[in-house]
Design an enzyme around this catalytic site. Structure first.
Site, PDB file in Angstrom:
ATOM      1  N   THR A 132      93.638  36.795  25.880  1.00  0.00           N
ATOM      2  CA  THR A 132      92.506  38.298  26.483  1.00  0.00           C
ATOM      3  C   THR A 132      91.219  38.708  26.376  1.00  0.00           C
ATOM      4  O   THR A 132      90.860  38.066  25.151  1.00  0.00           O
ATOM      5  CB  THR A 132      93.613  39.577  26.231  1.00  0.00           C
ATOM      6  OG1 THR A 132      94.868  39.210  26.294  1.00  0.00           O
ATOM      7  CG2 THR A 132      92.906  40.933  26.533  1.00  0.00           C
ATOM      8  N   GLY A 157     100.625  42.002  22.357  1.00  0.00           N
ATOM      9  CA  GLY A 157     100.857  43.863  22.892  1.00  0.00           C
ATOM     10  C   GLY A 157     101.697  45.213  22.774  1.00  0.00           C
ATOM     11  O   GLY A 157     101.569  45.946  22.682  1.00  0.00           O
TER      12      GLY A 157
HETATM   13  N1  ASP Z   1      97.243  42.033  24.291  1.00  0.00           N
HETATM   14  C1  ASP Z   1      97.974  40.912  25.925  1.00  0.00           C
HETATM   15  C2  ASP Z   1      98.701  41.146  25.166  1.00  0.00           C
HETATM   16  O1  ASP Z   1      99.951  41.481  24.751  1.00  0.00           O
HETATM   17  C3  ASP Z   1      97.448  39.636  25.279  1.00  0.00           C
HETATM   18  C4  ASP Z   1      96.712  38.904  24.727  1.00  0.00           C
HETATM   19  O2  ASP Z   1      95.991  39.509  23.825  1.00  0.00           O
HETATM   20  O3  ASP Z   1      96.225  38.348  24.865  1.00  0.00           O
HETATM   21  O4  ASP Z   1      99.766  41.298  27.009  1.00  0.00           O
END
Ligand code: ASP
Length: 318
Positions: free
Chosen positions: A175, A229
């Site tokens: 992300t 997440g």
């Molecule tokens: N936080 C993001 C999610 O759970 C994933 C990530 O941080 O790569 O969708």
């Protein structure tokens, strides 16, 4: 006189080890992180808003296939790309978010349109796409979002029931996000992601949940998260940092340290970046690495970019 300003970005956290990274790849990541910081910092230095700085910094990372957002988004179970993004203005507490959107070139740009022009906070799926098209934002076909790396990750998983975080020889959360303080004393945060490889049933992560993966408040700070997440949503990570400052009177540094410890105890993996109204910056993670960087009017050190865990760079010197 020029007032204090600064910006921090991340491109995901996870099992990112120097021993498994080629110097070619390392250079590519560092170049892109620098590119995004320069974009945001130039806006701030010119007197632009924190909102513009975070949006444009995140757009650079969304356009880069290395990160799990925009162009480099992971594949869903169905072989598509469903992207989530959010943005928040610390001055007004206005926020905008889009969930499980397909085809939009820059989900963060759509999230900002939602915030500024829709009258809503969160739009999802085809409705969000229709709104983006009515605002004449750029859309791309499926080919644009195809990358060999993500395709291979999905191939390895698509016949299983697992949905996993973006990985590359281990767990890696790709992300992207940015937080900024502008010369008017306003903070802002933006976060964008493709979510989990092989995700299904319209799964959404924290990046789209205001207060979990993204939050900004001029009274306290701006925060953008990356990691598993489900844990970040259940721990309301970004708002927790802000609350510790607002109600508990903690400094940014102490609030971030408290929250990363809580997250670790809870079993959550990942990290976050944060900036407060004084321009203090924190970049914390409980994984082996986090793509990250910052630039601040306060420091004579110029742009700082790092990937791996080390003793000195988890936070800027206060
Ligand atoms: N936080 C993001 C999610 O759970 C994933 C990530 O941080 O790569 O969708």
């Amino acid at each position: 006189m020029e007032k204090k300003f600064g910006l921090a970005i991340h491109g995901g956290a996870g099992t990112i080890k120097k021993s498994t990274m080629t110097s070619f790849d390392e250079t590519k990541y560092i170049t892109e992180l620098n590119h995004a910081i320069i974009k945001g910092y130039t806006i701030l230095k010119g007197g632009g808003s924190a909102l513009d700085a975070v949006e444009y910094a995140v757009r650079i990372l969304e356009d880069c296939p290395l990160f799990n957002a925009g162009k480099g988004s992971v594949f869903t179970h169905e072989g598509t790309h469903e992207m989530d993004a959010s943005i928040m203005c610390g001055d007004t507490l206005n926020a905008g978010a889009v969930a499980a959107v397909k085809g939009i070139r820059n989900p963060v740009q759509l999230a900002r349109k939602v915030m500024e022009e829709s009258g809503y906070v969160l739009l999802c799926g085809s409705g969000a796409e229709r709104f983006g098209k009515s605002a004449a934002l750029p859309f791309e076909n499926e080919k644009y979002f195809f990358t060999d790396n993500r395709f291979n990750q999905w191939q390895a998983l698509k016949n299983s029931e697992h949905a996993v975080l973006d990985h590359d020889g281990g767990k890696k959360f790709g992300t992207v996000g940015a937080v900024a303080l502008d010369q008017n004393g306003n903070v802002a945060a933006a976060t964008s992601t493709g979510g989990l490889t092989n995700k299904k049933f319209g799964r959404l992560g924290d990046s789209v949940v205001i207060g979990a993966g993204n939050y900004a408040n001029n009274k306290t700070c701006a925060v953008s998260c990356t990691g598993y997440g489900e844990y970040f949503i259940r721990s309301v990570v970004a708002y927790d940092i802000s609350c510790l400052m607002e109600y508990g009177g903690l400094s940014l540094k102490d609030a971030c340290a408290r929250v990363i410890d809580k997250l670790t105890d809870f079993g959550g993996e990942g990290g976050f970046i944060a900036i407060d109204k004084l321009g203090n910056i924190e970049l914390l993670f409980n994984t082996e690495g986090m793509y990250r960087g910052y630039a601040s009017s306060d420091k004579s050190s110029g742009i700082q970019v790092d990937i791996y865990r080390n003793k000195n760079q988890d936070s800027t010197p206060s």
